[in-house]
Design a protein around this motif. Structure first.
Motif, mmCIF file in Angstrom:
data_model
loop_
_atom_site.group_PDB
_atom_site.id
_atom_site.type_symbol
_atom_site.label_atom_id
_atom_site.label_comp_id
_atom_site.label_asym_id
_atom_site.label_seq_id
_atom_site.Cartn_x
_atom_site.Cartn_y
_atom_site.Cartn_z
ATOM 1 N N ALA A 1 0.826 -1.208 0.000
ATOM 2 C CA ALA A 1 0.000 0.000 0.000
ATOM 3 C C ALA A 1 0.862 1.262 0.000
ATOM 4 O O ALA A 1 0.586 2.215 -0.741
ATOM 5 N N VAL A 2 1.908 1.266 0.823
ATOM 6 C CA VAL A 2 2.815 2.413 0.860
ATOM 7 C C VAL A 2 3.524 2.559 -0.486
ATOM 8 O O VAL A 2 3.644 3.662 -1.029
ATOM 9 N N GLU A 3 3.979 1.436 -1.020
ATOM 10 C CA GLU A 3 4.700 1.471 -2.291
ATOM 11 C C GLU A 3 3.803 1.979 -3.424
ATOM 12 O O GLU A 3 4.253 2.774 -4.263
ATOM 13 N N LYS A 4 2.546 1.554 -3.436
ATOM 14 C CA LYS A 4 1.625 1.995 -4.485
ATOM 15 C C LYS A 4 1.439 3.497 -4.442
ATOM 16 O O LYS A 4 1.440 4.170 -5.476
ATOM 17 N N ARG A 5 1.292 4.057 -3.232
ATOM 18 C CA ARG A 5 1.101 5.496 -3.084
ATOM 19 C C ARG A 5 2.337 6.273 -3.531
ATOM 20 O O ARG A 5 2.237 7.249 -4.285
ATOM 21 N N GLU A 6 3.510 5.831 -3.096
ATOM 22 C CA GLU A 6 4.737 6.534 -3.452
ATOM 23 C C GLU A 6 5.090 6.353 -4.927
ATOM 24 O O GLU A 6 5.635 7.254 -5.560
ATOM 25 N N GLU A 7 4.747 5.201 -5.482
ATOM 26 C CA GLU A 7 5.015 4.961 -6.901
ATOM 27 C C GLU A 7 4.167 5.882 -7.773
ATOM 28 O O GLU A 7 4.635 6.383 -8.806
ATOM 29 N N ALA A 8 2.944 6.141 -7.351
ATOM 30 C CA ALA A 8 2.081 7.047 -8.110
ATOM 31 C C ALA A 8 2.688 8.443 -8.154
ATOM 32 O O ALA A 8 2.685 9.106 -9.199
ATOM 33 N N GLU A 9 3.226 8.899 -7.021
ATOM 34 C CA GLU A 9 3.844 10.227 -6.973
ATOM 35 C C GLU A 9 5.140 10.249 -7.771
ATOM 36 O O GLU A 9 5.422 11.220 -8.483
ATOM 37 N N LEU A 10 5.923 9.190 -7.685
ATOM 38 C CA LEU A 10 7.170 9.126 -8.461
ATOM 39 C C LEU A 10 6.873 9.160 -9.958
ATOM 40 O O LEU A 10 7.520 9.903 -10.713
ATOM 41 N N ASN A 11 5.894 8.375 -10.376
ATOM 42 C CA ASN A 11 5.541 8.351 -11.801
ATOM 43 C C ASN A 11 5.012 9.705 -12.270
ATOM 44 O O ASN A 11 5.298 10.139 -13.395
ATOM 45 N N ARG A 12 4.231 10.366 -11.415
ATOM 46 C CA ARG A 12 3.710 11.688 -11.771
ATOM 47 C C ARG A 12 4.850 12.670 -11.999
ATOM 48 O O ARG A 12 4.862 13.420 -12.976
ATOM 49 N N ARG A 13 5.832 12.652 -11.106
ATOM 50 C CA ARG A 13 6.961 13.569 -11.241
ATOM 51 C C ARG A 13 7.808 13.230 -12.466
ATOM 52 O O ARG A 13 8.293 14.137 -13.143
ATOM 53 N N GLU A 14 8.015 11.941 -12.716
ATOM 54 C CA GLU A 14 8.809 11.575 -13.892
ATOM 55 C C GLU A 14 8.135 12.056 -15.167
ATOM 56 O O GLU A 14 8.799 12.568 -16.070
ATOM 57 N N ARG A 15 6.824 11.893 -15.265
ATOM 58 C CA ARG A 15 6.110 12.373 -16.456
ATOM 59 C C ARG A 15 6.219 13.883 -16.566
ATOM 60 O O ARG A 15 6.424 14.425 -17.657
ATOM 61 N N ALA A 16 6.083 14.569 -15.452
ATOM 62 C CA ALA A 16 6.124 16.034 -15.463
ATOM 63 C C ALA A 16 7.506 16.545 -15.850
ATOM 64 O O ALA A 16 7.635 17.513 -16.604
ATOM 65 N N TYR A 17 8.549 15.908 -15.355
ATOM 66 C CA TYR A 17 9.898 16.392 -15.604
ATOM 67 C C TYR A 17 10.435 15.978 -16.973
ATOM 68 O O TYR A 17 11.058 16.772 -17.668
ATOM 69 N N ARG A 18 10.200 14.728 -17.362
ATOM 70 C CA ARG A 18 10.804 14.222 -18.607
ATOM 71 C C ARG A 18 10.036 14.654 -19.844
ATOM 72 O O ARG A 18 10.606 14.740 -20.925
ATOM 73 N N GLU A 19 8.754 14.854 -19.710
ATOM 74 C CA GLU A 19 7.919 15.286 -20.837
ATOM 75 C C GLU A 19 8.075 14.372 -22.046
ATOM 76 O O GLU A 19 8.217 14.821 -23.169
ATOM 77 N N GLY A 20 8.044 13.063 -21.781
ATOM 78 C CA GLY A 20 8.090 12.082 -22.867
ATOM 79 C C GLY A 20 9.467 11.646 -23.303
ATOM 80 O O GLY A 20 9.599 10.717 -24.121
ATOM 81 N N ARG A 21 10.508 12.295 -22.812
ATOM 82 C CA ARG A 21 11.865 11.887 -23.190
ATOM 83 C C ARG A 21 12.227 10.569 -22.515
ATOM 84 O O ARG A 21 11.819 10.299 -21.386
#
Length: 220
Positions: A99-119
């Motif tokens: 449960a903790v991992e799922k929550r933190e993974e969602a935030e990590l993925n959100r930041r990666e998408r925001a920062y990398r912008e598809g790269r």
């Protein structure tokens, strides 16, 4: 005074790059920044070395109810590391970890998408990796990043920061292949103490610097 050593993060990055280049050549190197504050520092290093720049996101997995206690971490590249001793002592169930991992993974993925912008992520396997932040206080996040980074099979991992307490730099030398700290002041209280300008780096700045680093150099 030591407090005036760095004008801002970009200045710290240029000074760090100068030190790194004076020590050795850096072929087959990837520069990874711990966002957000590490990105302006790492941008200057990557530019000076002619190396690719990327972010390396690390999210702590906190013990439920005692979130300040780390039982592990997840990081860019789908890596998870667990401290089995902490998990056992705290009696954390596999379901609670998930449960903790799922929550933190969602935030990590959100930041990666925001920062990398598809790269696509910068290459790591078989390369020298420079792991950079704007400074280290306790080193907890960076240590978690080091453990996660090893799982991606770099040839060598070098931690490079503008400032850190001397005892933290010494401790990191047992975990990284090399550690470069420009300043190791005995009177260390906070990273911002050693910057004239230590404004909070924004998501927009991170995106801008990563986009600029990924763009081909302009022809003269």
């Amino acid at each position: 005074m030591a407090q005036d050593r760095f004008l801002d993060r970009r200045d710290a990055g240029r000074q760090l790059a100068s030190r790194l280049l004076s020590q050795q050549a850096w072929p087959d190197t990837t520069v990874l920044a711990l966002p957000r504050g590490g990105v302006p520092v790492a941008y200057e290093v990557a530019q000076a070395l002619g190396a690719p720049l990327d972010v390396f996101l690390v999210r702590k997995l906190g013990v439920p109810g005692y979130e300040e206690v780390a039982m592990g971490a997840i990081a860019s590249g789908g890596v998870r590391v667990l401290n089995e001793d902490v998990v056992r002592r705290a009696g954390v169930t596999p379901q609670a970890i998930a449960a903790v991992e799922k929550r933190e993974e969602a935030e990590l993925n959100r930041r990666e998408r925001a920062y990398r912008e598809g790269r696509t992520p910068a290459p790591i396997q078989g390369r020298t990796v420079l792991l950079i932040d704007d400074g280290i206080a306790t080193g907890a996040t960076l240590r978690a990043g080091l453990k996660a980074l090893r799982a991606l099979s770099p040839a060598r991992v070098v931690v490079a920061v503008p400032v850190a307490p001397p005892e933290v730099c010494r401790a990191l030398r047992s975990e990284a292949d090399e550690v470069v700290c420009l300043l190791t002041p005995p009177d260390f209280m906070a990273v911002g103490q050693f910057y004239r300008d230590f404004h909070q780096t924004t998501d927009e700045e991170v995106r801008d610097l990563l986009a600029r680093a990924a763009s081909p150099p302009e022809k003269e």
